[in-house]
Design an enzyme around this catalytic site. Structure first.
Site, PDB file in Angstrom:
ATOM      1  N   GLU A  38     -10.966  -1.939   6.397  1.00 16.98           N
ATOM      2  CA  GLU A  38      -9.994  -2.503   7.324  1.00 16.98           C
ATOM      3  C   GLU A  38     -10.640  -2.967   8.620  1.00 16.98           C
ATOM      4  O   GLU A  38      -9.959  -3.406   9.528  1.00 16.98           O
ATOM      5  CB  GLU A  38      -8.885  -1.487   7.627  1.00 16.98           C
ATOM      6  CG  GLU A  38      -7.968  -1.258   6.458  1.00 16.98           C
ATOM      7  CD  GLU A  38      -6.764  -0.427   6.815  1.00 16.98           C
ATOM      8  OE1 GLU A  38      -5.661  -1.006   6.913  1.00 16.98           O
ATOM      9  OE2 GLU A  38      -6.907   0.792   6.995  1.00 16.98           O
ATOM     10  N   GLN A  48       0.826  -1.208   0.000  1.00 19.40           N
ATOM     11  CA  GLN A  48       0.000   0.000   0.000  1.00 19.40           C
ATOM     12  C   GLN A  48       0.857   1.254   0.000  1.00 19.40           C
ATOM     13  O   GLN A  48       1.669   1.445   0.897  1.00 19.40           O
ATOM     14  CB  GLN A  48      -0.916  -0.019   1.227  1.00 19.40           C
ATOM     15  CG  GLN A  48      -1.754   1.240   1.401  1.00 19.40           C
ATOM     16  CD  GLN A  48      -2.721   1.115   2.567  1.00 19.40           C
ATOM     17  OE1 GLN A  48      -3.498   0.178   2.647  1.00 19.40           O
ATOM     18  NE2 GLN A  48      -2.672   2.059   3.486  1.00 19.40           N
TER      19      GLN A  48
END
Length: 396
Positions: free
Chosen positions: A251, A134
Site C-alpha cells: 500500500e 477487501q
C-alpha cells in the site's frame, strides 16, 4: 534513491497526456475530481465504464512485476508509474474504482498466487472488467487483525465462509472480495488463517449493508457471509497472515505519491479559501498554511526516498503516521480559515437532503478517520517500536 525523469519518461508523459486528453471526454469529463475520499459513492456506474476505458488503453497494471503484455497490461518503470499518476491527477480524472484489484490483489497474486489464479484474475483486472473489495477488518478485529472471527470450512475443492467484515470499501460494486478467515479453529491469533477469494454475487449467502457516516455518505459497508462459497485460496491453507501482511506492505510506493498529488490539490483549495475570505491576513493561520505545505514536501521526499526499497519494516508505518496526521490537520485548517461560515452548508437544510456539504466540509469530516483506518496511529507506533527499535512486544 536517485530519482529523476529521463527522455524515455518524458516521451511516456507525452503519450499519457495525449491519451487522457483524447479519452477524458463526454460523461467521463463530467466526473472530473469525483470519486476521492468522501465521495467514493458518486458516479460509480460511469466510473466503472471508465475502468474499462483505461483497460482498453493498457493503462491498468503499470506497476505489476510481470512480462510486458502478459495479462493485457503495459508495464512501466517506477518513474513512468509516477509520470502516469501525475498526468492522471493533472487532468483531475475520476477516482479509480479498480484500485483495490490493481494495486493490492494483483501484486499479491503475482507474488503468492499460482499460475492458474494469475491467468484467471489478472486479465480481467487489466481490462477493467472485475472489481475487488477487501475483507479484513471485523467489529472485534479492526486494528488487531489477528483476532478475527470469520471462519471458513473445507467444502469440496474450496471453502464455505461465515462471519462478518466491516469498513469494506466498494463492497456494493465489487465482483470479488479477498477475505482473511480462520481455516484452522485449533490455532490462535495469526496462525491458522487463510487468504480466500470470494465471489460477491451469492444471493442469500452474502449481504452488504452500507454504513451511513456523519457526512451523510456511505463510503464503507458491513458484509455478512453465511456459508459463502470461496473457490480459491492464495498461498496455501494457513498462509493467510503472511499473504495478508505482504499485501499491506504494497500500500506504499507509487500509490503514496498518487495520494500526495491529491493532497496538494486539497491544500491549494484551502489556501484559496483563506485568500478569498481574508483569513490569510491572520499570522497564525499563515504559519499553519506554510507548515502544511512544508510537511507535504517532506512527505514527498520521504516517499521518493523509499520508492522501490525493500526490507524496511518501519517504512509503511512511518508513511501512515505522516500522512494520517497531516491530512487530519488539513481538514481542521480548512474549517479554521472559513471561520463561522464553516458551520453553514451550501444550501438550506431540508428533511430530504439533510447532509448537503461542500468539498471542504466533507474534507474535515472524512479526515477524522485518517488516524484510525488502515491501522491506527497506536498500532503503527507499536510496529515501529517492536520491529524497528527492538522494544519488547506488547502483552496481548
Amino acid at each position: 534513491m536517485d530519482f529523476g525523469f529521463g527522455c524515455a519518461d518524458e516521451e511516456f508523459r507525452a503519450e499519457a497526456r495525449e491519451w487522457l486528453t483524447g479519452h477524458l471526454v463526454g460523461d467521463y469529463a463530467a466526473l472530473a475530481g469525483v470519486g476521492g475520499p468522501g465521495s467514493e459513492h458518486e458516479g460509480a456506474f460511469v466510473r466503472r465504464e471508465w475502468e474499462r476505458e483505461l483497460g482498453s488503453g493498457g493503462w491498468i497494471g503499470l506497476g505489476w512485476e510481470c512480462a510486458e503484455g502478459a495479462y493485457g497490461n503495459r508495464v512501466g518503470s517506477l518513474t513512468q508509474q509516477v509520470v502516469w499518476a501525475e498526468e492522471y491527477a493533472r487532468v483531475r480524472a475520476p477516482g479509480r474504482v479498480g484500485h483495490i484489484g490493481e494495486n493490492l490483489l494483483a501484486p499479491t497474486l503475482i507474488a503468492a498466487g499460482d499460475e492458474a489464479q494469475r491467468r484467471r484474475f489478472l486479465p480481467a483486472i487489466a481490462r477493467g472488467e472485475e472489481l475487488w473489495c477487501q475483507g479484513y477488518s471485523e467489529p472485534e478485529a479492526g486494528s488487531d487483525l489477528a483476532g478475527l472471527r470469520t471462519v471458513a470450512v473445507r467444502d469440496g475443492g474450496g471453502y464455505r465462509v461465515s462471519g462478518q467484515k466491516i469498513w469494506t470499501s466498494l463492497a456494493g460494486e465489487a465482483d470479488w472480495c479477498f477475505v482473511l478467515a480462520r481455516t484452522d479453529p485449533g490455532e490462535r491469533r495469526h496462525r491458522g488463517l487463510s487468504f480466500l477469494l470470494v465471489p460477491m454475487d451469492q444471493p442469500g449467502r452474502i449481504e452488504v449493508r452500507p454504513i451511513r457516516q456523519m457526512s451523510g455518505t456511505a463510503e464503507f459497508n458491513e458484509v455478512f457471509f453465511d456459508g459463502a462459497r470461496a473457490p480459491h485460496v492464495v498461498g496455501g491453507e494457513g498462509a493467510g497472515w503472511r499473504v495478508a501482511m505482504g499485501l499491506l506492505a504494497r500500500e506504499r510506493g507509487v500509490s503514496t505519491l498518487v495520494q500526495q498529488i491529491g493532497f496538494a490539490a486539497e491544500l491549494a483549495a484551502v489556501v484559496a479559501a483563506a485568500v478569498r475570505g481574508g483569513a490569510v491576513r491572520d499570522p497564525v493561520l499563515r504559519e499553519q498554511l506554510v507548515r502544511q505545505w512544508a510537511e507535504l514536501r517532506v512527505m514527498r521526499w520521504n516517499a521518493l526516498r523509499t520508492l522501490g526499497a525493500a526490507g524496511d519494516a518501519g517504512a509503511p508505518s512511518v508513511a501512515k503516521l505522516l500522512w494520517g496526521g497531516w491530512h487530519q490537520r488539513l481538514g481542521e485548517l480548512a474549517m479554521r480559515v472559513r471561520g463561522a461560515a464553516a458551520a453553514l452548508g451550501p444550501v438550506d437544510w431540508s428533511a430530504g437532503a439533510p447532509y448537503q456539504l461542500d468539498a471542504l466540509q466533507r474534507l474535515f469530516l472524512f479526515t477524522r478517520a485518517d488516524t484510525l483506518y488502515g491501522g491506527s496511529d497506536e498500532i503503527q507506533r507499536n510496529i515501529i517500536a517492536e520491529r524497528v527499535l527492538g522494544l519488547p512486544r506488547l502483552e496481548r
